[in-house]
Design a protein around this motif. Sequence first.
Motif, mmCIF file in Angstrom:
data_model
loop_
_atom_site.group_PDB
_atom_site.id
_atom_site.type_symbol
_atom_site.label_atom_id
_atom_site.label_comp_id
_atom_site.label_asym_id
_atom_site.label_seq_id
_atom_site.Cartn_x
_atom_site.Cartn_y
_atom_site.Cartn_z
ATOM 1 N N ASP A 99 0.869 -1.145 0.137
ATOM 2 C CA ASP A 99 -0.051 -0.105 -0.005
ATOM 3 C C ASP A 99 0.858 1.440 -0.058
ATOM 4 O O ASP A 99 1.959 1.330 0.625
ATOM 5 N N ASP A 124 1.291 -0.476 -4.630
ATOM 6 C CA ASP A 124 -0.155 -0.740 -5.545
ATOM 7 C C ASP A 124 -0.541 0.949 -5.737
ATOM 8 O O ASP A 124 -1.456 1.491 -4.635
ATOM 9 N N THR A 137 1.738 2.627 3.582
ATOM 10 C CA THR A 137 2.768 1.502 4.134
ATOM 11 C C THR A 137 4.246 2.015 3.469
ATOM 12 O O THR A 137 5.225 1.968 4.234
#
Length: 192
Positions: A16, A165, A19
Amino acid sequence: MEPWRPSPRNPMDRIDPKTFRFHFPNLLYASGRKLCYLCFQVEREDYFSCNDSDWGVFRNKVHPWARCHAEQCFLSWFRDQYPYRDEYYNVTWFLSWSPCPTCAKEVVEFLEEYRNLTLSIFTSRLYYFGHPNYQQGLRKLWDAGVQLDIMSCDDFEYCWDNFVDHKGMHFQRWNLLNDCDFLAAELQEILR
């Protein structure tokens, strides 16, 4: 009862964006960041295109009874995925933390087992870089032929493009390179 051992597992495809922004900045002191992420790419000498099984992300697993660091997850996975020693591999890691002494020792042993493999490690931060055991671990990796460096802006952008992502969001430096120059100088001093 046999002791718990790490077993091969499938890597994550991507992480992510939040993250990545939290765990990857080059900070001298990164409190609250207890997880280590390892983004990897495996290239075979025969062909230099990567397919889905040749790249991914590992995160350390923490169990009350045993730990499996991200490096150990990769080594276990690699042994399962690439059992043959007759092909040549270039492996690149992008780590949120440099390896601990135990992982450094295991990586050196792994490289002795896989003499047909070169490893490059680009790390965002140095883990306990002032402690002699951690410094010795980094020197052992260097002496075993591992390329070690602190992640640059280009490395962060490469990770963003390939391991995050990001859903089409463009890469921005944010404050990823806070202590890059200092950490690079520290690493060079350790490797002397």
